[in-house]
Design an enzyme around this catalytic site. Structure first.
Site, PDB file in Angstrom:
ATOM      1  N   SER A 189       0.792  -1.231   0.000  1.00 53.56           N
ATOM      2  CA  SER A 189       0.000   0.000   0.000  1.00 53.56           C
ATOM      3  C   SER A 189       0.827   1.284   0.000  1.00 53.56           C
ATOM      4  CB  SER A 189      -0.969  -0.003   1.178  1.00 53.56           C
ATOM      5  OG  SER A 189      -0.295  -0.275   2.384  1.00 53.56           O
ATOM      6  N   HIS A 217      -5.628  -3.805  -2.370  1.00 50.70           N
ATOM      7  CA  HIS A 217      -5.347  -2.860  -3.459  1.00 50.70           C
ATOM      8  C   HIS A 217      -5.259  -3.532  -4.820  1.00 50.70           C
ATOM      9  CE1 HIS A 217      -4.651   0.585  -0.800  1.00 50.70           C
ATOM     10  NE2 HIS A 217      -4.139  -0.302   0.035  1.00 50.70           N
ATOM     11  N   LYS A 248     -12.062   0.059  -1.182  1.00 46.49           N
ATOM     12  CA  LYS A 248     -11.152   0.721  -2.124  1.00 46.49           C
ATOM     13  C   LYS A 248     -11.782   0.733  -3.523  1.00 46.49           C
ATOM     14  CE  LYS A 248      -7.562  -0.385   1.117  1.00 46.49           C
ATOM     15  NZ  LYS A 248      -7.668   0.833   1.915  1.00 46.49           N
TER      16      LYS A 248
HETATM   17  C1  LIG Z   1      -3.400  -3.696   2.399  1.00 44.41           C
HETATM   18  C2  LIG Z   1      -4.601  -3.323   3.222  1.00 44.41           C
HETATM   19  N1  LIG Z   1      -5.240  -4.310   3.897  1.00 44.41           N
HETATM   20  C3  LIG Z   1      -6.318  -4.046   4.650  1.00 44.41           C
HETATM   21  C4  LIG Z   1      -6.812  -2.764   4.770  1.00 44.41           C
HETATM   22  C5  LIG Z   1      -8.007  -2.519   5.626  1.00 44.41           C
HETATM   23  O1  LIG Z   1      -9.126  -2.444   4.831  1.00 44.41           O
HETATM   24  P1  LIG Z   1     -10.445  -1.685   5.321  1.00 44.41           P
HETATM   25  O2  LIG Z   1     -10.305  -0.250   4.960  1.00 44.41           O
HETATM   26  O3  LIG Z   1     -11.526  -2.357   4.552  1.00 44.41           O
HETATM   27  O4  LIG Z   1     -10.558  -1.899   6.781  1.00 44.41           O
HETATM   28  C6  LIG Z   1      -6.196  -1.727   4.079  1.00 44.41           C
HETATM   29  C7  LIG Z   1      -6.734  -0.345   4.194  1.00 44.41           C
HETATM   30  O5  LIG Z   1      -6.064   0.597   4.442  1.00 44.41           O
HETATM   31  C8  LIG Z   1      -5.055  -2.012   3.285  1.00 44.41           C
HETATM   32  O6  LIG Z   1      -4.423  -1.035   2.633  1.00 44.41           O
END
Ligand SMILES: Cc1ncc(COP(=O)(O)O)c(C=O)c1O
Length: 400
Positions: A189, A217, A248
Site C-alpha cells: 500500500s 489494493h 477501495k
Molecule cells: C493492504 C490493506 N489491507 C487491509 C486494509 C483494511 O481495509 P479496510 O479499509 O476495509 O478496513 C487496508 C486499508 O487501508 C489495506 O491497505
C-alpha cells in the site's frame, strides 16, 4: 481530578498530552483534511476546490449514481440497521446476495463478508493459527496483518520485502510446527509494488505451508476485469486464503474472503470479528452488490484506470521524480526527508492538488514521500493539471 485553567486534568490525560506534545515536536501528528463533498476526482477539501489524487476510489464508484440508488433502495426496504450480528438475527437476504455476487465475480465456490478489511484480517488470521503454528510475514505488510499476527499465540518471523531467498530461509526447519502461514499483501500500500505471489505459492507448497494474500489494493485493479492478484498470476484456487475489501476499488466498506464453501463455513463459525460484531447496514450491502455488478458489466473502468496509471506514472518519471518500484495506480513520489514531503504536499494543495505526505513510521525515516493514486474517473486534463503542479513545486523545492 483537577480542573485548573479550565483544562480537565487526570494522570491519564496528563500522560496522553505529554505523548502528543512529543509527537507534535517530531511533526508526527496527523493533520487531517476534511472533504466537504463526495469522494471524486474534483472535491471540496478544507474549503478549497481540488483534484483528489490520494483516495482509494480506484474505479470512481464511491459516488456512483447506481451505488447511491442501491443504498437508498436497500434502506427503504430493510431500514437503517441490520439489527444484530450475522449469526443471530443480522443476516438479511441482501448479505447472502452480496456473498453470492462476490463469489460469482471471483469465480469461487463461496465467499464471506466482514465489516471491514481490518476486521477480516484480525479475525481470520487469529482463527487460523495458535501456539502450535508459525507465521512468516513480508516486512512491508499492512498494519492490519501485523495486528492480526500480534493477536495470535503463533511464533512470528518476518522476511525481507519480496525477498524469495529470505522467505525460503525462513521456511527451512519448520517441520515442528503444526501449520506454517505465509502471509503477504498483494499490492503493497505504500509503494504500489506487487507481491511475487507465484513464487510465494511455489515455495509454500514445497514446504507444506499455507498461503494468505491481502488483496485490498488488487481487487478491482489487477487481473481480468479486476478479479485481483490470483487472476493476474493465474493462481485461482492455489492461494489458501484470498482476502479483500470493498473500501477501495468497490467504493464502499467491508472486507471479505473468497474461496471454497468449507473455508467460508469454517470462518463463519470461528472468526470472532464476524461472530461478535454487528453486520453491515442494508445500505452498505446493497451498494456493494451494485458495485460488483458495475465492475462485471463495465470492463472499461479497469482499462481506464490502467491507462491513467501509465500516463501519470510516466509523467512523474519524465519530470524527474523518484517513483520507486511502483507497478500499480499507487505511485509514490519519494523525496526522503519528512519535512520536504510535507512541504511538497502543502504546496501542491495550495495549487489545488490533494495528495498525502507519508512519513515515518508508515515508511522508513529516509523514505518520506507523497503518495499519489489515480482513478478511472480522472480525465487526461486532471492528470495534466496535476503533473504541471508537481513540476512547478518540484522545481520550487529543488526536488527535481
Ligand atoms: C493492504 C490493506 N489491507 C487491509 C486494509 C483494511 O481495509 P479496510 O479499509 O476495509 O478496513 C487496508 C486499508 O487501508 C489495506 O491497505
Amino acid at each position: 481530578m483537577s480542573q485548573e485553567s479550565g483544562l480537565q486534568r487526570t494522570p491519564l490525560l496528563d500522560a496522553l498530552r505529554e505523548e502528543l506534545r512529543g509527537l507534535d515536536e517530531q511533526d508526527l501528528l496527523w493533520r487531517v483534511r476534511t472533504l466537504q463533498s463526495p469522494s471524486a476526482p474534483h472535491a471540496k477539501v478544507d474549503g478549497k476546490n481540488v483534484i483528489v489524487l490520494c483516495s482509494n476510489n480506484y474505479l470512481g464508484l464511491a459516488n456512483h449514481p447506481k451505488l447511491k440508488q442501491a443504498a437508498i433502495a436497500a434502506t427503504r426496504k430493510y431500514g437503517a440497521g441490520s439489527g444484530s450480528v450475522r449469526v443471530i438475527a443480522g443476516t438479511m437476504d441482501l448479505h447472502v446476495k452480496l456473498e453470492k455476487e462476490l463469489a460469482t465475480h471471483r469465480g469461487t465456490e463461496s465467499s464471506i463478508t466482514f465489516q471491514s478489511g481490518y476486521a477480516t484480517n484480525l479475525g481470520t488470521i487469529m482463527c487460523l493459527v495458535d501456539e502450535r503454528d508459525l507465521i512468516i510475514s513480508d516486512e512491508l505488510n499492512h498494519g492490519s496483518i501485523i495486528d492480526g499476527c500480534r493477536l495470535t499465540k503463533a511464533e512470528r518471523r518476518v522476511y525481507k520485502h519480496k525477498d524469495m531467498g529470505d522467505l525460503e530461509k525462513q521456511l527451512q526447519g519448520t517441520e515442528r510446527f503444526r501449520r506454517v502461514l505465509v502471509i503477504t499483501d498483494g499490492v503493497f500500500s505504500m509503494d504500489g509494488d506487487i507481491a511475487p505471489l507465484k513464487d510465494i505459492v511455489h515455495l509454500a507448497q514445497e514446504h507444506g505451508a499455507v498461503t494468505y494474500v491481502d488483496d485490498a489494493h488488487g481487487d478491482g485493479v489487477l487481473g481480468e476485469n479486476g478479479r485481483g492478484i490470483t487472476n493476474h498470476f493465474h493462481l485461482e484456487g492455489k492461494v489458501d486464503v484470498d482476502m479483500g475489501t470493498f473500501s477501495k476499488a468497490f467504493g464502499c466498506v467491508g472486507g471479505y474472503v473468497v474461496g471454497s464453501k468449507d473455508l467460508c463455513t469454517y470462518l463463519q463459525n470461528k472468526v470472532r470479528s464476524y461472530l461478535l460484531s454487528g453486520s453491515h447496514p442494508p445500505a452498505i450491502a446493497g451498494a456493494c452488490i451494485a458495485a460488483l455488478q458495475i465492475v462485471q458489466k463495465q470492463p472499461s473502468l479497469v482499462k481506464k484506470l490502467w491507462d491513467n496509471t501509465r500516463y501519470f506514472k510516466k509523467g512523474l518519471k519524465d519530470i524527474g521524480f523518484d517513483t520507486g518500484n511502483s507497478e500499480t495506480p499507487i505511485t509514490p513520489v519519494i523525496v526522503g526527508d519528512a519535512g520536504k514531503a510535507r512541504e511538497l504536499a502543502d504546496n501542491l494543495f495550495k495549487l489545488g492538488i490533494f495528495v498525502l505526505p507519508i512519513v515515518f513510521p508508515m515508511v522508513a525515516r529516509d523514505k518520506a514521500r507523497v503518495r499519489t493514486i489515480v482513478t478511472s474517473a480522472h480525465t487526461r486534463k486532471d492528470l495534466d493539471v496535476a503533473l504541471a503542479a508537481f513540476e512547478k513545486v518540484g522545481k520550487q523545492l529543488a526536488l527535481i
